[in-house]
Design an enzyme around this catalytic site. Structure first.
Site, PDB file in Angstrom:
ATOM      1  N   CYS A 259      37.214  39.558  21.410  1.00  0.00           N
ATOM      2  CA  CYS A 259      36.822  38.853  19.929  1.00  0.00           C
ATOM      3  C   CYS A 259      35.864  39.757  19.083  1.00  0.00           C
ATOM      4  CB  CYS A 259      36.055  37.690  20.180  1.00  0.00           C
ATOM      5  SG  CYS A 259      37.234  36.578  20.506  1.00  0.00           S
ATOM      6  N   ARG A 326      38.761  43.480  28.984  1.00  0.00           N
ATOM      7  CA  ARG A 326      39.530  43.997  27.950  1.00  0.00           C
ATOM      8  C   ARG A 326      38.423  44.398  26.776  1.00  0.00           C
ATOM      9  NH1 ARG A 326      42.519  38.470  26.100  1.00  0.00           N
ATOM     10  NH2 ARG A 326      40.580  37.431  26.930  1.00  0.00           N
TER      11      ARG A 326
HETATM   12  N1  LIG Z   1      38.483  34.922  24.478  1.00  0.00           N
HETATM   13  C1  LIG Z   1      37.775  34.283  23.753  1.00  0.00           C
HETATM   14  O1  LIG Z   1      36.506  34.192  24.199  1.00  0.00           O
HETATM   15  C2  LIG Z   1      38.111  33.829  22.334  1.00  0.00           C
HETATM   16  C3  LIG Z   1      37.296  32.868  21.743  1.00  0.00           C
HETATM   17  C4  LIG Z   1      37.451  32.632  20.314  1.00  0.00           C
HETATM   18  C5  LIG Z   1      38.751  33.041  19.826  1.00  0.00           C
HETATM   19  N2  LIG Z   1      39.557  33.597  20.754  1.00  0.00           N
HETATM   20  C6  LIG Z   1      40.966  34.035  20.022  1.00  0.00           C
HETATM   21  O2  LIG Z   1      42.085  33.130  20.718  1.00  0.00           O
HETATM   22  C7  LIG Z   1      43.132  33.870  20.857  1.00  0.00           C
HETATM   23  C8  LIG Z   1      43.643  33.646  22.387  1.00  0.00           C
HETATM   24  O3  LIG Z   1      42.747  34.804  23.096  1.00  0.00           O
HETATM   25  P1  LIG Z   1      42.532  34.553  24.749  1.00  0.00           P
HETATM   26  O4  LIG Z   1      41.213  35.254  25.134  1.00  0.00           O
HETATM   27  O5  LIG Z   1      42.814  33.332  24.948  1.00  0.00           O
HETATM   28  O6  LIG Z   1      43.688  35.283  25.131  1.00  0.00           O
HETATM   29  P2  LIG Z   1      44.556  35.612  26.598  1.00  0.00           P
HETATM   30  O7  LIG Z   1      45.010  36.870  26.523  1.00  0.00           O
HETATM   31  O8  LIG Z   1      43.434  35.220  27.683  1.00  0.00           O
HETATM   32  O9  LIG Z   1      45.475  34.399  26.802  1.00  0.00           O
HETATM   33  C9  LIG Z   1      46.613  34.405  25.806  1.00  0.00           C
HETATM   34  C10 LIG Z   1      47.797  34.047  26.790  1.00  0.00           C
HETATM   35  O10 LIG Z   1      48.940  34.016  25.812  1.00  0.00           O
HETATM   36  C11 LIG Z   1      50.147  34.003  26.787  1.00  0.00           C
HETATM   37  N3  LIG Z   1      51.180  34.558  25.744  1.00  0.00           N
HETATM   38  C12 LIG Z   1      51.301  35.686  24.901  1.00  0.00           C
HETATM   39  N4  LIG Z   1      52.487  35.835  24.066  1.00  0.00           N
HETATM   40  C13 LIG Z   1      53.022  34.476  24.430  1.00  0.00           C
HETATM   41  C14 LIG Z   1      54.083  33.701  23.815  1.00  0.00           C
HETATM   42  N5  LIG Z   1      54.800  34.172  22.758  1.00  0.00           N
HETATM   43  N6  LIG Z   1      54.295  32.456  24.280  1.00  0.00           N
HETATM   44  C15 LIG Z   1      53.516  32.189  25.360  1.00  0.00           C
HETATM   45  N7  LIG Z   1      52.366  32.583  25.819  1.00  0.00           N
HETATM   46  C16 LIG Z   1      52.145  34.025  25.222  1.00  0.00           C
HETATM   47  C17 LIG Z   1      49.563  35.364  27.527  1.00  0.00           C
HETATM   48  O11 LIG Z   1      50.190  35.581  28.473  1.00  0.00           O
HETATM   49  C18 LIG Z   1      48.352  34.812  27.826  1.00  0.00           C
HETATM   50  O12 LIG Z   1      48.305  34.181  28.989  1.00  0.00           O
HETATM   51  C19 LIG Z   1      42.894  35.203  20.223  1.00  0.00           C
HETATM   52  O13 LIG Z   1      43.417  35.364  18.736  1.00  0.00           O
HETATM   53  C20 LIG Z   1      41.625  35.438  20.106  1.00  0.00           C
HETATM   54  O14 LIG Z   1      41.097  36.265  19.348  1.00  0.00           O
HETATM   55  C21 LIG Z   1      39.463  34.199  21.865  1.00  0.00           C
END
Ligand SMILES: NC(=O)c1ccc[n+]([C@@H]2O[C@H](COP(=O)([O-])OP(=O)(O)OC[C@H]3O[C@@H](n4cnc5c(N)ncnc54)[C@H](O)[C@@H]3O)[C@@H](O)[C@H]2O)c1
Length: 395
Positions: A259, A326
């Site tokens: 993030c 990451r």
């Molecule tokens: N990690 C954090 O602390 C956090 C906090 C706030 C916001 N966000 C935002 O939330 C979003 C997700 O982040 P995250 O950390 O959960 O990512 P992540 O990588 O942990 O998880 C994302 C998941 O989506 C899956 N995926 C990707 N493409 C896909 C598709 N087409 N169909 C189905 N599954 C699919 C991946 O396999 C993965 O398991 C991002 O935009 C991020 O910026 C993350």
């Protein structure tokens, strides 16, 4: 009510579990078969959720992990929680989001509510995602609802969790916003409606840009304090006695994770395109990316020529107590040390294996130990008399 959460990562998995506890039937859709197999067998894939909570969700039949996108067809609410990273050239990469929204569009039923939680540039919901949903579904704009609600999850934060962290919600229409609010209200205490999708999209980017800018500033100040021989930790503690108008930030080897180093670049990119560049973000990004190189220089100050010196990097994930590597700035630190000829090993019991290398034990068999990410479990007495370089502030 049946829902689908697309993406079962750090954001989507806790969301699906919270929704299942609130008695929604929550499909956890992910295209990573390995992850879905682990979740289906009751194994958690993130630190903040226990195996027990996954098992309970599965046993209650309210949490259903799957790779089958057909579950969207019967879902009243579809939430999008897929990654929005940066590309190789440091630009927003919407590949996963466009892929997910295309899949949702192909399977969308009339009357459904789509809520995007992934972090995006202002205007993305309205100008990029809505047209794809319309094209792929064959529905019209009035046949379904679209909302945006940015995720604020902070992995390992024991105080602020999904239920008590206030949530922003915005809709393409008032109906969409109110439906989304009603959906979240079953498991989130405080919800604020924003008047447009763009307000909510920009608010999320403001939150994380604020952190990047302030952390980069404190890192610059830490470098200055080190130069004049005063302890930045004492400076911050002194300034923090002011009861108003000051918020402490703490030095480090730079911000990492999915993030804070990423989202501001989405804002900077959008601002540039609009002809109103956010120069603070550009500078903060530059300072942040320079921090690992600064600590390579500090290692040289301590050891002289790094050639063949044995250096141990302690903690490689992007922040303490998580296994998430990451965007970890520690990768650039290790690369920089190796480029100077150092023999670099690393220790991290949470990460264990990374970039084809394995964590080594803490021991006194090194010329220098660089404390990069201080996990709570670390027992630094195991380093004996090894020279230490602490990236977390105190000189
Ligand atoms: N990690 C954090 O602390 C956090 C906090 C706030 C916001 N966000 C935002 O939330 C979003 C997700 O982040 P995250 O950390 O959960 O990512 P992540 O990588 O942990 O998880 C994302 C998941 O989506 C899956 N995926 C990707 N493409 C896909 C598709 N087409 N169909 C189905 N599954 C699919 C991946 O396999 C993965 O398991 C991002 O935009 C991020 O910026 C993350």
């Amino acid at each position: 009510m049946q829902i689908t959460v697309v993406g079962q990562g750090y954001v989507g998995l806790p969301l699906a579990i919270a929704a299942s506890i609130a008695k929604y039937t929550a499909f956890g859709l992910d295209n990573n078969q390995e992850k879905i197999s682990a979740l289906s067998s009751g194994k958690s894939t993130i630190e903040d959720l226990s195996d027990e909570s996954i098992r309970q969700g599965i046993e209650s039949k309210c949490y259903l992990p799957t790779t089958d996108s057909l579950v969207i067809r019967d879902s009243d609410v579809v939430l999008i929680c897929v990654p929005t990273p940066l590309s190789e050239d440091h630009k927003p990469d919407l590949t996963a989001l466009i892929g997910a929204i295309t899949t949702v569009g192909k399977n969308l039923k009339a009357g459904s509510l789509v809520i995007v939680e992934s972090t995006i540039e202002p205007g993305t919901c309205r100008n990029k995602l809505l047209p794809i949903l319309i094209k792929e579904s064959g529905l019209t704009e009035s046949d379904f609802e679209l909302a945006y609600s940015p995720e604020r999850i902070d992995p390992t934060n024991k105080t602020w969790q999904i239920n008590n962290t206030p949530k922003l919600v915005a809709g393409l229409t008032e109906v969409a916003a109110n439906r989304a609010k009603e959906f979240y209200a079953k498991f989130i205490d405080s919800i604020t409606l924003c008047s447009s999708l763009e307000i909510a999209e920009t608010a999320k980017l403001l939150e994380n840009s604020f952190r990047l800018i302030n952390i980069s500033f404190i890192n610059e100040l830490a470098i200055y304090c080190q130069k004049i021989g005063i302890d930045i930790a004492e400076v911050i503690a002194a300034a923090a006695t002011k009861p108003y108008g000051f918020m402490p930030f703490y030095p480090s080897i730079g911000v990492g994770g999915h993030c804070i180093p990423v989202d501001p670049i989405y804002l900077a990119n959008a601002a540039k395109a609009a002809g109103a560049p956010t120069r603070f973000i550009d500078l903060a990004d530059e300072v942040n990316l320079s921090m690992p190189g600064y600590f390579v220089g500090r290692a040289e100050e301590k050891l002289g020529d790094l050639k063949a010196k044995k250096v141990l990097v302690v903690g490689v994930s992007y922040k303490p107590n998580v296994a998430d590597v990451r965007e970890s700035p520690v990768e650039a630190l290790i690369t920089g040390l190796k480029q100077k000829g150092a023999q670099v090993s690393w220790h991290d019991d949470l990460v264990k294996e990374w970039n084809g290398e394995k964590s080594v034990a803490l021991s006194s068999d090194f010329d220098l130990a660089i404390i990069a990410t201080p996990h709570d479990y670390l027992d630094l007495t195991k380093l004996g008399n090894v020279l230490i370089l602490n990236t977390r502030g105190s000189i």
